[in-house]
Structures are given as structure tokens and as C-alpha cells.
Design an enzyme around this catalytic site. Structure first.
Site, mmCIF file in Angstrom:
data_model
loop_
_atom_site.group_PDB
_atom_site.id
_atom_site.type_symbol
_atom_site.label_atom_id
_atom_site.label_comp_id
_atom_site.label_asym_id
_atom_site.label_seq_id
_atom_site.Cartn_x
_atom_site.Cartn_y
_atom_site.Cartn_z
ATOM 1 N N ARG A 133 0.819 -1.225 0.000
ATOM 2 C CA ARG A 133 0.000 0.000 0.000
ATOM 3 C C ARG A 133 0.848 1.269 0.000
ATOM 4 O O ARG A 133 0.446 2.286 0.577
ATOM 5 C CB ARG A 133 -0.974 0.026 1.192
ATOM 6 C CG ARG A 133 -2.061 -1.009 1.139
ATOM 7 C CD ARG A 133 -3.253 -0.514 0.331
ATOM 8 N NE ARG A 133 -4.203 -1.608 0.126
ATOM 9 C CZ ARG A 133 -5.293 -1.786 0.863
ATOM 10 N NH1 ARG A 133 -5.590 -0.954 1.822
ATOM 11 N NH2 ARG A 133 -6.091 -2.787 0.610
ATOM 12 N N ARG B 100 -3.395 6.500 1.227
ATOM 13 C CA ARG B 100 -3.955 7.712 1.846
ATOM 14 C C ARG B 100 -3.057 8.383 2.876
ATOM 15 O O ARG B 100 -3.376 9.468 3.336
ATOM 16 C CB ARG B 100 -5.322 7.373 2.463
ATOM 17 C CG ARG B 100 -6.407 7.169 1.416
ATOM 18 C CD ARG B 100 -7.588 6.425 1.989
ATOM 19 N NE ARG B 100 -7.202 5.046 2.322
ATOM 20 C CZ ARG B 100 -8.003 4.140 2.844
ATOM 21 N NH1 ARG B 100 -9.240 4.464 3.136
ATOM 22 N NH2 ARG B 100 -7.585 2.930 3.092
ATOM 23 N N ARG C 132 -6.374 11.202 -6.024
ATOM 24 C CA ARG C 132 -7.617 10.456 -5.853
ATOM 25 C C ARG C 132 -8.810 11.417 -5.950
ATOM 26 O O ARG C 132 -9.836 11.083 -6.548
ATOM 27 C CB ARG C 132 -7.607 9.761 -4.498
ATOM 28 C CG ARG C 132 -8.761 8.811 -4.266
ATOM 29 C CD ARG C 132 -8.597 8.204 -2.873
ATOM 30 N NE ARG C 132 -9.674 7.341 -2.491
ATOM 31 C CZ ARG C 132 -10.886 7.754 -2.124
ATOM 32 N NH1 ARG C 132 -11.193 9.026 -2.155
ATOM 33 N NH2 ARG C 132 -11.782 6.861 -1.739
ATOM 34 N N ASP D 178 -6.684 -3.040 -7.628
ATOM 35 C CA ASP D 178 -7.221 -3.696 -6.433
ATOM 36 C C ASP D 178 -7.541 -5.144 -6.754
ATOM 37 O O ASP D 178 -7.865 -5.470 -7.900
ATOM 38 C CB ASP D 178 -8.481 -2.973 -5.935
ATOM 39 C CG ASP D 178 -8.795 -3.370 -4.510
ATOM 40 O OD1 ASP D 178 -8.229 -2.768 -3.585
ATOM 41 O OD2 ASP D 178 -9.584 -4.316 -4.316
ATOM 42 N N TYR E 20 -14.729 -12.303 -0.423
ATOM 43 C CA TYR E 20 -15.446 -11.051 -0.713
ATOM 44 C C TYR E 20 -16.632 -11.294 -1.644
ATOM 45 O O TYR E 20 -17.690 -10.686 -1.484
ATOM 46 C CB TYR E 20 -14.490 -10.021 -1.334
ATOM 47 C CG TYR E 20 -13.493 -9.469 -0.339
ATOM 48 C CD1 TYR E 20 -13.825 -8.398 0.493
ATOM 49 C CD2 TYR E 20 -12.228 -10.028 -0.200
ATOM 50 C CE1 TYR E 20 -12.915 -7.897 1.423
ATOM 51 C CE2 TYR E 20 -11.309 -9.538 0.712
ATOM 52 C CZ TYR E 20 -11.662 -8.474 1.527
ATOM 53 O OH TYR E 20 -10.771 -7.990 2.452
HETATM 54 O O1 CP3 Z 1 -0.082 -2.030 -2.426
HETATM 55 C C1 CP3 Z 1 -0.367 -1.122 -3.250
HETATM 56 O O2 CP3 Z 1 -0.052 0.062 -3.065
HETATM 57 C C2 CP3 Z 1 -1.015 -1.521 -4.560
HETATM 58 C C3 CP3 Z 1 -2.419 -1.341 -4.662
HETATM 59 C C4 CP3 Z 1 -3.323 -2.225 -3.835
HETATM 60 C C5 CP3 Z 1 -4.551 -1.766 -3.298
HETATM 61 N N1 CP3 Z 1 -5.207 -2.815 -2.761
HETATM 62 C C6 CP3 Z 1 -5.014 -0.380 -3.357
HETATM 63 C C7 CP3 Z 1 -6.103 0.047 -2.451
HETATM 64 C C8 CP3 Z 1 -3.235 -3.586 -3.519
HETATM 65 C C9 CP3 Z 1 -2.106 -4.564 -3.795
HETATM 66 C C10 CP3 Z 1 -4.451 -3.950 -2.857
HETATM 67 C C11 CP3 Z 1 -4.746 -5.306 -2.422
HETATM 68 C C12 CP3 Z 1 -5.978 -5.585 -1.704
HETATM 69 N N2 CP3 Z 1 -7.194 -4.988 -1.855
HETATM 70 C C13 CP3 Z 1 -6.120 -6.622 -0.752
HETATM 71 C C14 CP3 Z 1 -5.038 -7.598 -0.367
HETATM 72 C C15 CP3 Z 1 -4.028 -7.009 0.545
HETATM 73 C C16 CP3 Z 1 -4.551 -6.640 1.906
HETATM 74 O O3 CP3 Z 1 -4.599 -5.438 2.198
HETATM 75 O O4 CP3 Z 1 -4.884 -7.558 2.680
HETATM 76 C C17 CP3 Z 1 -7.435 -6.595 -0.295
HETATM 77 C C18 CP3 Z 1 -8.037 -7.500 0.755
HETATM 78 C C19 CP3 Z 1 -8.124 -5.564 -1.007
HETATM 79 C C20 CP3 Z 1 -9.556 -5.200 -0.927
HETATM 80 C C21 CP3 Z 1 -9.746 -3.819 -0.454
HETATM 81 N N3 CP3 Z 1 -9.425 -2.699 -1.181
HETATM 82 C C22 CP3 Z 1 -10.273 -3.404 0.782
HETATM 83 C C23 CP3 Z 1 -10.738 -4.327 1.890
HETATM 84 C C24 CP3 Z 1 -10.262 -2.000 0.780
HETATM 85 C C25 CP3 Z 1 -10.846 -1.086 1.833
HETATM 86 C C26 CP3 Z 1 -9.949 -0.953 2.994
HETATM 87 C C27 CP3 Z 1 -9.162 0.322 2.888
HETATM 88 O O5 CP3 Z 1 -7.935 0.291 3.126
HETATM 89 O O6 CP3 Z 1 -9.788 1.360 2.603
HETATM 90 C C28 CP3 Z 1 -9.684 -1.582 -0.440
HETATM 91 C C29 CP3 Z 1 -9.439 -0.195 -0.877
HETATM 92 C C30 CP3 Z 1 -8.065 0.144 -1.353
HETATM 93 N N4 CP3 Z 1 -7.290 -0.606 -2.165
HETATM 94 C C31 CP3 Z 1 -7.382 1.373 -1.092
HETATM 95 C C32 CP3 Z 1 -6.163 1.322 -1.778
HETATM 96 C C33 CP3 Z 1 -5.110 2.383 -1.869
HETATM 97 C C34 CP3 Z 1 -7.939 2.532 -0.301
HETATM 98 C C35 CP3 Z 1 -8.942 3.181 -1.185
HETATM 99 C C36 CP3 Z 1 -9.054 4.681 -1.058
HETATM 100 O O7 CP3 Z 1 -8.200 5.423 -1.570
HETATM 101 O O8 CP3 Z 1 -10.082 5.104 -0.492
#
Ligand code: CP3
Length: 344
Positions: A25, A29, A38, A75, A152
Site C-alpha cells: 500500500r 492515503r 484520488r 485492487d 469477498y
Molecule cells: O499495495 C499497493 O499500493 C497496490 C495497490 C493495492 C490496493 N489494494 C489499493 C487500495 C493492492 C495490492 C491492494 C490489495 C488488496 N485490496 C487486498 C489484499 C491485501 C490486503 O490489504 O490484505 C485486499 C483484501 C483488497 C480489498 C480492499 N481494497 C479493501 C478491503 C479495501 C478497503 C480498505 C481500505 O484500506 O480502505 C480496499 C481499498 C483500497 N485498495 C485502497 C487502496 C489504496 C484505499 C482506497 C481509497 O483510496 O479510499
């Protein structure tokens, strides 16, 4: 030809004096520049599907910190969407999907061949990144592991214990396995297309692997990882694969050998000393500083970072967090971590 980029050297099994570093990540944010881009995109999914802006946020942490790898901004839930599930994000809460509880729900999904129609912008992001990244930076593509993606798709949202997925697995195993097979096939094609577009490494995120125990872990975490790895290795033998069976505990032991992945990513529930002895013996490991240090900082951050580097210093190691950095992290703590890794 032997690889020259540090991450690729570690993945090839080389022990480096300073471990290469990137962060899960890392585009996120906690960075003001991410929040600005964003906002420009409007919402999270629009950002994922806008190749120019997705490439921009992928590059931001590379510019700011000079990480050794960039991870494609996307994602794991884009694949279910490409397979025909509805997907949206509720601000402050997380993802929501149409649920899969019955054969009729499953029958509404589309064929694997159709995924690229939705996912083409992601491949374009990869192509832009290969042009724009510094020559020494490795580009990592990724997908969710079938079990994690299924949790999911079945529940329609994140769940604390993956209860609905475990229930379907036990109550309608044939449907559960059909869903897993569809996701597995889609994941292979999705990762292959990322590689064709220029991804140099791929990572499989099994964030909820820890809730599978015993035989269920073998069947639904290990076997799909092995199937995806075998299919990709058959076509792209030189592309390294990182597996991340998060919170697998003892199931980390032998995971690389059993699946064929080149590197196992470790969460911070296992100690570096334990993992060096039981997991790194089989090859490269990645990890595993607790993300909270990016919030709390201080001398503990420096000491813990150095202890992890030292514990893994006798074998191939890529430094990373044990899970994603959180929005409340202080960007200065990220720099402190990098300095502690590089100034050993
Ligand atoms: O790592 C990186 O920077 C690459 C991009 C990336 C994202 N999600 C961007 C993201 C990667 C590799 C993921 C993987 C992901 N997404 C996983 C597996 C890794 C982990 O964290 O366990 C999972 C379970 C998801 C599903 C997901 N996406 C959830 C549950 C959420 C909401 C939780 C949160 O942090 O808000 C997301 C949103 C998400 N994916 C964000 C980002 C940067 C935040 C979104 C935003 O900007 O509002």
C-alpha cells in the site's frame, strides 16, 4: 542473463548486503499527493481504471522515497468485477459486491475470456509504468488469491472471520469449488496479461489464508497458489512469483516448495528469527515489520527494522511491512524505516 535490479537478484536467491525495500500500500492515503490525485479522479474505482492517474499514484512513492519496487495501482476486487460481479466502495467502510450464495448467483457471472474487456485499462497502466519508472525500479503486478477473492464475492464485503465463505464451503462445496475454479482461471489470465504488458514480478495476495486450517489450507490456499504458479511458470519461466498466505503460521513452512513460488511474504505474526530458520531456508522471504511502526515511529521503529534486517541477513530477503501501511501513518516514519534498512 543474471538480473541486475536488486529485487530480481533477491528473488533469484542472492543474499544482498542491503535488502531491497518496498512497502505494501505504498501508494495510499497516508500520502497527501495520493489524496490529491484520488480527489482528481473522483473516487477509488475511477482512479484504478484511469491509466494516467493510476500510473501517477504508483510513481508517487517512488519519487518521494526511491523504493526498489513499484506495485501496480489497482485492487484485488477488480477481477470479480471483470467476472461480472457488481462492485462499489463505500467511503470509510470499504468494498461492497453483489453476493454469491446460490447456483443462480454463480450463473450470472461471465466467462473468463471476457475479463480483459474490463481490465484493459489496468494493462495500459502497466505499459505506462514500464516507460516511466527509473531503470533500477522493478514493477510488481498482483492479484488476489482465489480464497481471499472468494471471501469477498460470497459475503459481498469484508468479514472479520470469513464466516459466509466458510459456510458455503461446508454447505455447498460443489458451488464453492466451482467459484474457486472460475477465480483461479481468471487470475491466471489476468496475471498473464499483466506480464505481457510489462510486469516483471507478480504477487498473489491471500490476505485471509490464516482462517483456513489443516486440510482446508492445503485445498484452498496452497493448491490454487500451486496451480496459478505452475500455469504462469509454464508460459513465463523467468517471471518471479511472490506468495503471501497472510497469517498462515506453521503453514508458512514448506509453502514455497509446495507451490513453486520464488518468495514467501511474511506477516508480522511470525518472528523474523523463526521465519529465518523455518521459511528462509527454502529461499527468498519478504517482510515483516509491523505497520503500526509507521504510525508510532521513534527508536522502536529503528530498532525493530534493524533486528529484522539482521535476522534475515544470511539469506535472500526483501524488506517490507507485514501488511499494508495505514492511512494514519506519518510519511516521515517511512523515510526513517528506509534509512534504517539502508544504513546498516
Ligand atoms: O499495495 C499497493 O499500493 C497496490 C495497490 C493495492 C490496493 N489494494 C489499493 C487500495 C493492492 C495490492 C491492494 C490489495 C488488496 N485490496 C487486498 C489484499 C491485501 C490486503 O490489504 O490484505 C485486499 C483484501 C483488497 C480489498 C480492499 N481494497 C479493501 C478491503 C479495501 C478497503 C480498505 C481500505 O484500506 O480502505 C480496499 C481499498 C483500497 N485498495 C485502497 C487502496 C489504496 C484505499 C482506497 C481509497 O483510496 O479510499
Amino acid at each position: 542473463m543474471a538480473p541486475t535490479k536488486t529485487i530480481l537478484r533477491a528473488l533469484a536467491g542472492e543474499t544482498l548486503a542491503t535488502p531491497p525495500i518496498w512497502m505494501m500500500r505504498q501508494a495510499g492515503r497516508y500520502l497527501p499527493e495520493y489524496k490529491a490525485t484520488r480527489a482528481q479522479a473522483g473516487d477509488f474505482l475511477s482512479l484504478c481504471y484511469n491509466p494516467d492517474l493510476a500510473a501517477e499514484v504508483t510513481l508517487q512513492p517512488i519519487r518521494r522515497y526511491g523504493f526498489d519496487a513499484a506495485i501496480l495501482f489497482a485492487d484485488i476486487l477488480l477481477l470479480p468485477q471483470a467476472l461480472g460481479a457488481e462492485l462499489w466502495f463505500v467511503t470509510g467502510e470499504g468494498p461492497r459486491l453483489s453476493t454469491i450464495q446460490s447456483q443462480a448467483d454463480f450463473d450470472k457471472l461471465g466467462p473468463v475470456e471476457d475479463i480483459h474487456e474490463t481490465l484493459n485499462p489496468i494493462y495500459e497502466t502497466v505499459r505506462i509504468l514500464r516507460r516511466e519508472l527509473p531503470a533500477e525500479t522493478t514493477l510488481i503486478g498482483f492479484a488476489g488469491a482465489p480464497w481471499t477473492v472468494a471471501t469477498y464475492m460470497i459475503a459481498g464485503q469484508g468479514t472479520p472471520d470469513q464466516g459466509p465463505a466458510h459456510a458455503l464451503r461446508q454447505e455447498n462445496n460443489a458451488l464453492f469449488e466451482a467459484l474457486l475454479a472460475r477465480i483461479t482461471a481468471g487470475t491466471i489470465d489476468y496475471l498473464a496479461a499483466q506480464i505481457e504488458a510489462g510486469a516483471e514480478v507478480v504477487k498473489i495476495f491471500d490476505s485471509w489464508a490464516g482462517s483456513l486450517k489443516g486440510e482446508a489450507f492445503q485445498k484452498y490456499a496452497l493448491a490454487p497458489a500451486r496451480e496459478i504458479t505452475a500455469a504462469l511458470k509454464a508460459r513465463y519461466p523467468h517471471i518471479p512469483i511472490i506468495g503471501f498466505p497472510r497469517e498462515a503460521g506453521d503453514n508458512y513452512i514448506g509453502f514455497a516448495k509446495a507451490t513453486g513460488v520464488d518468495c514467501v511474504a511474511l506477516d508480522n505474526s511470525v518472528s523474523a528469527a523463526w521465519a529465518a530458520e523455518h521459511v528462509q531456508v527454502d529461499g527468498c522471504v519478504q517482510g515483516n515489520l509491523a505497520s503500526r511502526h509507521m504510525v508510532t515511529g521513534g527508536q522502536e521503529l529503528v530498532d525493530e527494522t534493524r533486528a529484522i534486517v539482521k535476522a534475515f541477513s544470511k539469506g535472500p530477503h526483501i524488506f517490507n511491512l507485514g501488511h499494508g501501511i495505514t492511512p494514519d501513518a506519518d510519511p516521515d516514519n517511512v523515510q526513517r524505516m528506509i534509512d534504517a534498512v539502508r544504513q546498516q
